[in-house]
Design a protein around this motif. Sequence first.
Motif, PDB file in Angstrom:
ATOM      1  N   LEU A 121       0.834  -1.210   0.000  1.00 15.55           N
ATOM      2  CA  LEU A 121       0.000   0.000   0.000  1.00 15.55           C
ATOM      3  C   LEU A 121       0.862   1.252   0.000  1.00 15.55           C
ATOM      4  N   ALA A 122       1.926   1.213   0.798  1.00 19.01           N
ATOM      5  CA  ALA A 122       2.797   2.380   0.865  1.00 19.01           C
ATOM      6  C   ALA A 122       3.520   2.604  -0.454  1.00 19.01           C
ATOM      7  N   SER A 123       3.916   1.518  -1.110  1.00 23.09           N
ATOM      8  CA  SER A 123       4.619   1.675  -2.385  1.00 23.09           C
ATOM      9  C   SER A 123       3.685   2.224  -3.456  1.00 23.09           C
ATOM     10  N   HIS A 124       2.391   1.925  -3.370  1.00 16.39           N
ATOM     11  CA  HIS A 124       1.438   2.442  -4.362  1.00 16.39           C
ATOM     12  C   HIS A 124       1.144   3.922  -4.107  1.00 16.39           C
ATOM     13  N   LYS A 125       1.316   4.376  -2.894  1.00 17.13           N
ATOM     14  CA  LYS A 125       1.056   5.775  -2.569  1.00 17.13           C
ATOM     15  C   LYS A 125       2.251   6.667  -2.927  1.00 17.13           C
ATOM     16  N   GLN A 126       3.403   6.098  -3.074  1.00 19.41           N
ATOM     17  CA  GLN A 126       4.614   6.849  -3.404  1.00 19.41           C
ATOM     18  C   GLN A 126       4.686   7.064  -4.914  1.00 19.41           C
ATOM     19  N   PRO A 127       5.390   8.083  -5.301  1.00 26.68           N
ATOM     20  CA  PRO A 127       5.608   8.254  -6.742  1.00 26.68           C
ATOM     21  C   PRO A 127       6.437   7.087  -7.298  1.00 26.68           C
ATOM     22  N   ALA A 128       6.233   6.736  -8.499  1.00 23.10           N
ATOM     23  CA  ALA A 128       6.809   5.555  -9.114  1.00 23.10           C
ATOM     24  C   ALA A 128       8.331   5.606  -9.195  1.00 23.10           C
ATOM     25  N   ASP A 129       8.928   6.764  -9.286  1.00 20.57           N
ATOM     26  CA  ASP A 129      10.364   6.842  -9.475  1.00 20.57           C
ATOM     27  C   ASP A 129      11.122   7.144  -8.180  1.00 20.57           C
ATOM     28  N   SER A 130      10.503   7.109  -7.060  1.00 21.46           N
ATOM     29  CA  SER A 130      11.193   7.465  -5.811  1.00 21.46           C
ATOM     30  C   SER A 130      11.969   6.273  -5.271  1.00 21.46           C
ATOM     31  N   ALA A 131      13.003   6.584  -4.471  1.00 22.01           N
ATOM     32  CA  ALA A 131      13.847   5.537  -3.874  1.00 22.01           C
ATOM     33  C   ALA A 131      13.085   4.785  -2.793  1.00 22.01           C
ATOM     34  N   ALA A 132      12.170   5.458  -2.129  1.00 16.72           N
ATOM     35  CA  ALA A 132      11.379   4.812  -1.075  1.00 16.72           C
ATOM     36  C   ALA A 132      10.480   3.739  -1.674  1.00 16.72           C
ATOM     37  N   THR A 133      10.001   3.960  -2.895  1.00 17.28           N
ATOM     38  CA  THR A 133       9.135   2.976  -3.545  1.00 17.28           C
ATOM     39  C   THR A 133       9.893   1.666  -3.754  1.00 17.28           C
ATOM     40  N   ASP A 134      11.153   1.788  -4.190  1.00 16.71           N
ATOM     41  CA  ASP A 134      11.954   0.565  -4.392  1.00 16.71           C
ATOM     42  C   ASP A 134      12.170  -0.169  -3.070  1.00 16.71           C
TER      43      ASP A 134
END
Length: 168
Positions: A121-134
């Motif tokens: 859920l958190a990864s879907h809320k983050q922008p796609a290119d951010s380091a936190a998403t990875d």
Amino acid sequence: KGDYKTGYEKYKIYTGMRDSLINIERSKQLAEMQTKYETEKKEKQIAQLEKARYRMLAVIGIMVLLIIVAYQAYRQQQARQRQAREQAVRDAEFGERMRIAKDVHDDLGSGLSKISLTANLASHKQPADSAATDELRHIANMSKELVDNMRDLIWVLNPENTTLDNLV
């Protein structure tokens, strides 16, 4: 011969000897009868001793048989007790495995599933290119792998799966 006096004396000697011969024969007969009686008496005693011996052997045989039966009964009782102890250990092991499997499934499984779901859920809320998403996707993947590993662990802990056939 006309010599009555000598004839009479010879007659007395004859009757005395005749009586002594009869007494000797009777003594012999009495001695034989006594010997037969004593022989028969001894034979009866020997027969009674043999019967007593056979009775004693029979009693000893019965005692040995009873000892063997008692020993076998004791061994069977020991075997039943050993089997009961082994069954109690298996039952305790079964119960403990079930408890551990349930605890692992309930506590760790739900915690890992929450981590995976929260990371997704958190990864879907983050922008796609951010380091936190990875990083969040990495956390989600690791938690999914841990859930899979935990399933294998729970399967191994399940007492019904302890046979080689179930492993295959």
